[in-house]
Scaffold this motif. Sequence first.
Motif, PDB file in Angstrom:
ATOM      1  N   LYS A   1       0.842  -1.188   0.000  1.00  0.00           N
ATOM      2  CA  LYS A   1       0.000   0.000   0.000  1.00  0.00           C
ATOM      3  C   LYS A   1       0.881   1.244   0.000  1.00  0.00           C
ATOM      4  O   LYS A   1       1.868   1.335   0.715  1.00  0.00           O
ATOM      5  CB  LYS A   1      -0.915   0.006   1.227  1.00  0.00           C
ATOM      6  CG  LYS A   1      -2.040  -1.011   1.148  1.00  0.00           C
ATOM      7  CD  LYS A   1      -2.971  -0.903   2.356  1.00  0.00           C
ATOM      8  CE  LYS A   1      -4.117  -1.900   2.244  1.00  0.00           C
ATOM      9  NZ  LYS A   1      -5.044  -1.823   3.404  1.00  0.00           N
ATOM     10  N   GLY A   2       0.493   2.193  -0.803  1.00  0.00           N
ATOM     11  CA  GLY A   2       1.288   3.405  -0.953  1.00  0.00           C
ATOM     12  C   GLY A   2       1.965   3.435  -2.305  1.00  0.00           C
ATOM     13  O   GLY A   2       2.019   4.473  -2.967  1.00  0.00           O
ATOM     14  N   TRP A   3       2.455   2.255  -2.725  1.00  0.00           N
ATOM     15  CA  TRP A   3       3.025   2.124  -4.078  1.00  0.00           C
ATOM     16  C   TRP A   3       1.976   1.535  -5.019  1.00  0.00           C
ATOM     17  O   TRP A   3       1.828   1.968  -6.143  1.00  0.00           O
ATOM     18  CB  TRP A   3       4.290   1.269  -4.045  1.00  0.00           C
ATOM     19  CG  TRP A   3       5.375   1.895  -3.238  1.00  0.00           C
ATOM     20  CD1 TRP A   3       5.698   1.617  -1.942  1.00  0.00           C
ATOM     21  CD2 TRP A   3       6.246   2.959  -3.636  1.00  0.00           C
ATOM     22  NE1 TRP A   3       6.735   2.425  -1.526  1.00  0.00           N
ATOM     23  CE2 TRP A   3       7.087   3.253  -2.530  1.00  0.00           C
ATOM     24  CE3 TRP A   3       6.405   3.670  -4.822  1.00  0.00           C
ATOM     25  CZ2 TRP A   3       8.069   4.244  -2.601  1.00  0.00           C
ATOM     26  CZ3 TRP A   3       7.377   4.664  -4.890  1.00  0.00           C
ATOM     27  CH2 TRP A   3       8.197   4.946  -3.786  1.00  0.00           C
ATOM     28  N   ASP A   4       1.277   0.496  -4.555  1.00  0.00           N
ATOM     29  CA  ASP A   4       0.057   0.009  -5.201  1.00  0.00           C
ATOM     30  C   ASP A   4       0.213  -0.451  -6.644  1.00  0.00           C
ATOM     31  O   ASP A   4      -0.693  -0.281  -7.457  1.00  0.00           O
ATOM     32  CB  ASP A   4      -1.032   1.094  -5.133  1.00  0.00           C
ATOM     33  CG  ASP A   4      -1.372   1.468  -3.703  1.00  0.00           C
ATOM     34  OD1 ASP A   4      -1.619   0.565  -2.893  1.00  0.00           O
ATOM     35  OD2 ASP A   4      -1.379   2.678  -3.396  1.00  0.00           O
ATOM     36  N   CYS A   5       1.347  -1.040  -6.963  1.00  0.00           N
ATOM     37  CA  CYS A   5       1.531  -1.619  -8.303  1.00  0.00           C
ATOM     38  C   CYS A   5       0.914  -3.020  -8.367  1.00  0.00           C
ATOM     39  O   CYS A   5       0.806  -3.719  -7.360  1.00  0.00           O
ATOM     40  CB  CYS A   5       3.013  -1.745  -8.636  1.00  0.00           C
ATOM     41  SG  CYS A   5       3.804  -0.226  -9.181  1.00  0.00           S
TER      42      CYS A   5
END
Length: 284
Positions: free
Chosen positions: A176-180
Motif C-alpha cells: 500500500k502506498g506504491w500500489d503496483c
Amino acid sequence: MILIDGKAVATELKQQMKEQVASMERKPSLVAILVGNDGASETYVGHKERACAEIGFRSQVLRFAADTTQEQLLAEIDKLNNDKQVDGFIIQLPLPRHIDEQVIIDAIDPRKDVDGFHPVNVGRMVLGMEAFVSATPLGILELLKYYNIDTKGKNCVVIGRSNIVGRPISNLLSLKGWDCTVTVCHSRTKNLKEVCSQADILVAALGSAEFVTSDMVKDGAVVIDVGITRVASTQTKNGWKLLGDVKFDEVAPKCSYITPVPGGVGPMTIVSLMRNTLLAAKRK
C-alpha cells in the motif's frame, strides 16, 4: 524521454544526510567485512568508504584472506554484534565458496543489518513494517519518488527473482502506498516479450547485458535498469565498459523515463546503505 539521474539524486541525498550528521554528538559507524580479493567487491567497498567520508560517518574495512574459515568469520560477526561503537555492518558478497552465505547473514544482529538481508528484516519488509530494506530496491523507490513517477494501479514487471533485488522490489511495489500490480519474470517465464511489453514500469534485474530490447518495451514505459556487466571494449582507455540489462540506445526513445548504466541505480545503492546506517545510529 527523461533520463533518471541517479548520480545527481544521490549527491543531493548525501548532502541532506551530511547536514543531519553534523548535528549529531556521536557520528554513525559503518564496518564492512571483505573476504578475499574480488575486484568488483573491492571497488564497491571503496565507493562505500568514500561515501562515508563525504557524509561524516566513521567507517572501517576489515579484510580477511580468501581461505578464512566460516568459523573465523562467524567469530568476527559476533564481535561486531556486541560492539556498541558499531551501528551497522555489512558482509560484502559474494563470499568464497567454502562459506555458506546464508549462515553468515543469519548470524548478523538484525538491528545492525544495514544491508537488509537478514530474515527478520526481509520478513518485516514483506509485512510492510519498519525494517532495513536492501539498498538497491530502496534506491529504486527513492528514484521513483524523487521523479514523482506515478505507481498507483500501474502494471509493473520485474525481470529477475534474486533475494537482493528482484524479490524485494516486487514486494515493495505491491505494498500500500506504491500500489503496483506486479509480475515477476524469470528464466522459466513463457512469452516473456509479451509479458514485458504490457509493463507500465519495467525493472530489469537479471544480470544479462543488453537483454531487454525495444520489442519488449511499450511506448511510454518507465524502465529501471539494475544490471551492470563489465565487457571488453576497444573504445575506452581501461579496455572495458559497463553495460546494463537494457539495450539503452534502442529502448530509450520509447520510454517516458529510463535509468542509464552507469549513473542510474548504482549511486542510489550506495546512498541507501548510508541511509540505513544513519537510521541504525538514530535508533540507538
